[in-house]
Design an enzyme around this catalytic site. Structure first.
Site, mmCIF file in Angstrom:
data_model
loop_
_atom_site.group_PDB
_atom_site.id
_atom_site.type_symbol
_atom_site.label_atom_id
_atom_site.label_comp_id
_atom_site.label_asym_id
_atom_site.label_seq_id
_atom_site.Cartn_x
_atom_site.Cartn_y
_atom_site.Cartn_z
ATOM 1 N N THR A 1 41.206 10.120 97.396
ATOM 2 C CA THR A 1 40.386 9.602 96.290
ATOM 3 C C THR A 1 39.028 9.179 96.874
ATOM 4 O O THR A 1 38.869 9.125 98.100
ATOM 5 C CB THR A 1 41.024 8.346 95.659
ATOM 6 O OG1 THR A 1 40.946 7.282 96.616
ATOM 7 C CG2 THR A 1 42.464 8.569 95.242
ATOM 8 N N TYR B 1 43.045 -6.460 103.631
ATOM 9 C CA TYR B 1 43.638 -5.438 102.768
ATOM 10 C C TYR B 1 45.157 -5.471 102.910
ATOM 11 O O TYR B 1 45.896 -5.525 101.913
ATOM 12 C CB TYR B 1 43.089 -4.057 103.148
ATOM 13 C CG TYR B 1 43.561 -2.939 102.229
ATOM 14 C CD1 TYR B 1 43.089 -2.840 100.932
ATOM 15 C CD2 TYR B 1 44.487 -1.994 102.667
ATOM 16 C CE1 TYR B 1 43.512 -1.821 100.084
ATOM 17 C CE2 TYR B 1 44.921 -0.976 101.836
ATOM 18 C CZ TYR B 1 44.436 -0.890 100.542
ATOM 19 O OH TYR B 1 44.867 0.106 99.701
HETATM 20 P P1 NAD Z 1 38.992 4.078 94.278
HETATM 21 O O1 NAD Z 1 38.079 3.275 95.140
HETATM 22 O O2 NAD Z 1 38.784 5.546 94.213
HETATM 23 O O3 NAD Z 1 38.957 3.502 92.784
HETATM 24 C C1 NAD Z 1 39.080 2.129 92.561
HETATM 25 C C2 NAD Z 1 38.557 1.795 91.179
HETATM 26 O O4 NAD Z 1 38.709 0.370 91.048
HETATM 27 C C3 NAD Z 1 37.066 2.102 91.004
HETATM 28 O O5 NAD Z 1 36.864 2.754 89.772
HETATM 29 C C4 NAD Z 1 36.406 0.725 91.014
HETATM 30 O O6 NAD Z 1 35.249 0.640 90.210
HETATM 31 C C5 NAD Z 1 37.525 -0.153 90.483
HETATM 32 N N1 NAD Z 1 37.380 -1.561 90.862
HETATM 33 C C6 NAD Z 1 37.039 -2.065 92.081
HETATM 34 N N2 NAD Z 1 36.949 -3.390 92.014
HETATM 35 C C7 NAD Z 1 37.242 -3.735 90.735
HETATM 36 C C8 NAD Z 1 37.315 -4.961 90.045
HETATM 37 N N3 NAD Z 1 37.007 -6.126 90.632
HETATM 38 N N4 NAD Z 1 37.676 -4.947 88.740
HETATM 39 C C9 NAD Z 1 37.936 -3.782 88.113
HETATM 40 N N5 NAD Z 1 37.863 -2.586 88.709
HETATM 41 C C10 NAD Z 1 37.517 -2.580 90.007
HETATM 42 O O7 NAD Z 1 40.457 3.710 94.761
HETATM 43 P P2 NAD Z 1 41.855 4.526 94.703
HETATM 44 O O8 NAD Z 1 42.019 5.234 95.986
HETATM 45 O O9 NAD Z 1 41.962 5.246 93.428
HETATM 46 O O10 NAD Z 1 42.861 3.299 94.743
HETATM 47 C C11 NAD Z 1 43.494 2.758 93.600
HETATM 48 C C12 NAD Z 1 44.526 1.750 94.066
HETATM 49 O O11 NAD Z 1 45.451 2.407 94.940
HETATM 50 C C13 NAD Z 1 43.935 0.592 94.867
HETATM 51 O O12 NAD Z 1 44.616 -0.595 94.546
HETATM 52 C C14 NAD Z 1 44.218 0.985 96.295
HETATM 53 O O13 NAD Z 1 44.298 -0.116 97.165
HETATM 54 C C15 NAD Z 1 45.561 1.675 96.146
HETATM 55 N N6 NAD Z 1 45.868 2.577 97.265
HETATM 56 C C16 NAD Z 1 45.110 3.686 97.487
HETATM 57 C C17 NAD Z 1 45.420 4.502 98.559
HETATM 58 C C18 NAD Z 1 44.630 5.734 98.861
HETATM 59 O O14 NAD Z 1 44.895 6.354 99.917
HETATM 60 N N7 NAD Z 1 43.694 6.154 98.036
HETATM 61 C C19 NAD Z 1 46.489 4.182 99.403
HETATM 62 C C20 NAD Z 1 47.227 3.040 99.140
HETATM 63 C C21 NAD Z 1 46.908 2.238 98.052
#
Ligand code: NAD
Length: 253
Positions: free
Chosen positions: A189, A152
């Site tokens: 989330t 990651y």
């Molecule tokens: P989440 O898991 O709640 O949602 C992710 C979404 O991506 C889901 O709807 C899933 O179906 C979709 N997804 C997964 N694999 C996929 C693929 N191969 N093709 C298309 N869609 C796909 O995640 P989130 O927390 O909303 O995170 C969104 C972004 O923010 C991610 O890139 C994550 O790494 C980044 N992020 C999140 C956090 C956090 O604390 N939530 C922190 C840093 C970065």
């Protein structure tokens, strides 16, 4: 004032979490939003609820990107948001000593390859107009080492670097296509659910995840969406190749 009036905006991974919050905010700002996600059922339902367009798109699939390019050959904004931690379906180790090669690759396929394919599509879909904004959702984990989540962290660091490459390439080509990365930490989330779990300990676990965060709380998806509006809008016109952290102060010290 609507900041994204008439702009055509594609968002990946928009069925829930940060992607969905960005979609909701973009619609409020007057954008034409195309929600995409690999989860066909969820993306259709959310798009219908919001009165927006939906397209099933797995970011790792070149075919899916080609389908998108046929349907939407010209866009103004792409948010490469879809991402996975590797802990979604498995508790297998992700540390650098014990991680399986296939698990390492699976995380890079979505986070890094998906972002590469998205940027490639977006440059072509913005070239004719000569302008646009690409927003890559990286992470705080792309700026520091994470012992328990090697793939990651590596994939998110690569997104940070690739965003700068895309920014410089577009500028070099004489295109006003901006590309920036966003680095959230601890945004509440569904991604956190496998780590937070349920039961009586949930509250304590939540608190433990933010003990080192100066603001002592999780961030909200809407707070990331606000940054995504700035980067997509003409107010961010002089921002390219840069990175914005949104982490409650975590990286400040
Ligand atoms: P989440 O898991 O709640 O949602 C992710 C979404 O991506 C889901 O709807 C899933 O179906 C979709 N997804 C997964 N694999 C996929 C693929 N191969 N093709 C298309 N869609 C796909 O995640 P989130 O927390 O909303 O995170 C969104 C972004 O923010 C991610 O890139 C994550 O790494 C980044 N992020 C999140 C956090 C956090 O604390 N939530 C922190 C840093 C970065």
């Amino acid at each position: 004032m609507k900041h994204l009036l008439g702009k055509i905006c594609v968002i990946t991974g928009a069925a829930r979490g940060i992607g969905l919050a960005i979609a909701e905010r973009y619609i409020t700002e007057g954008a034409v939003v195309i929600l995409t996600d690999k989860n066909a059922e969820a993306i259709r339902a959310e798009a219908q609820r919001l009165g927006a367009q939906a397209l099933t798109l797995d970011v790792t699939s070149e075919n899916d990107w080609e389908t998108l390019a046929k349907a939407w050959p010209q866009i103004d904004v792409l948010v490469n948001n879809a991402g996975v931690t590797g802990f979604e379906d498995s508790a297998a180790p992700q540390d650098p000593e014990n991680a399986a090669l296939e698990d390492w690759r699976a995380v890079h396929r979505v986070n890094l390859d998906g972002t590469f394919l998205g940027c490639r599509y977006a440059i072509k879909a913005m070239r004719e107009k000569g302008e646009g904004s690409i927003i890559n959702i990286s992470s705080r984990s792309g700026m520091v080492g994470i012992p328990g989540a090697a793939a990651y962290a590596s994939s998110k660091a690569a997104i940070r670097n690739h965003s700068k490459t895309v920014a410089l390439y577009c500028a070099q080509e004489g295109l006003n296509i901006r590309c920036n990365s966003v680095h959230p930490a601890a945004i509440l989330t569904p991604m956190w659910e496998p780590m937070l779990g349920g039961g009586e300990d949930r509250k304590a676990r939540m608190a433990s995840f933010v003990t080192d965060t100066p603001l002592k709380r999780f961030g909200q998806p809407s707070e990331v969406a606000a940054i995504a509006v700035l980067l997509a809008s003409d107010e961010g016109a002089y921002m390219t190749g840069t990175e914005i952290t949104i982490d409650g102060g975590l990286l400040a010290g």
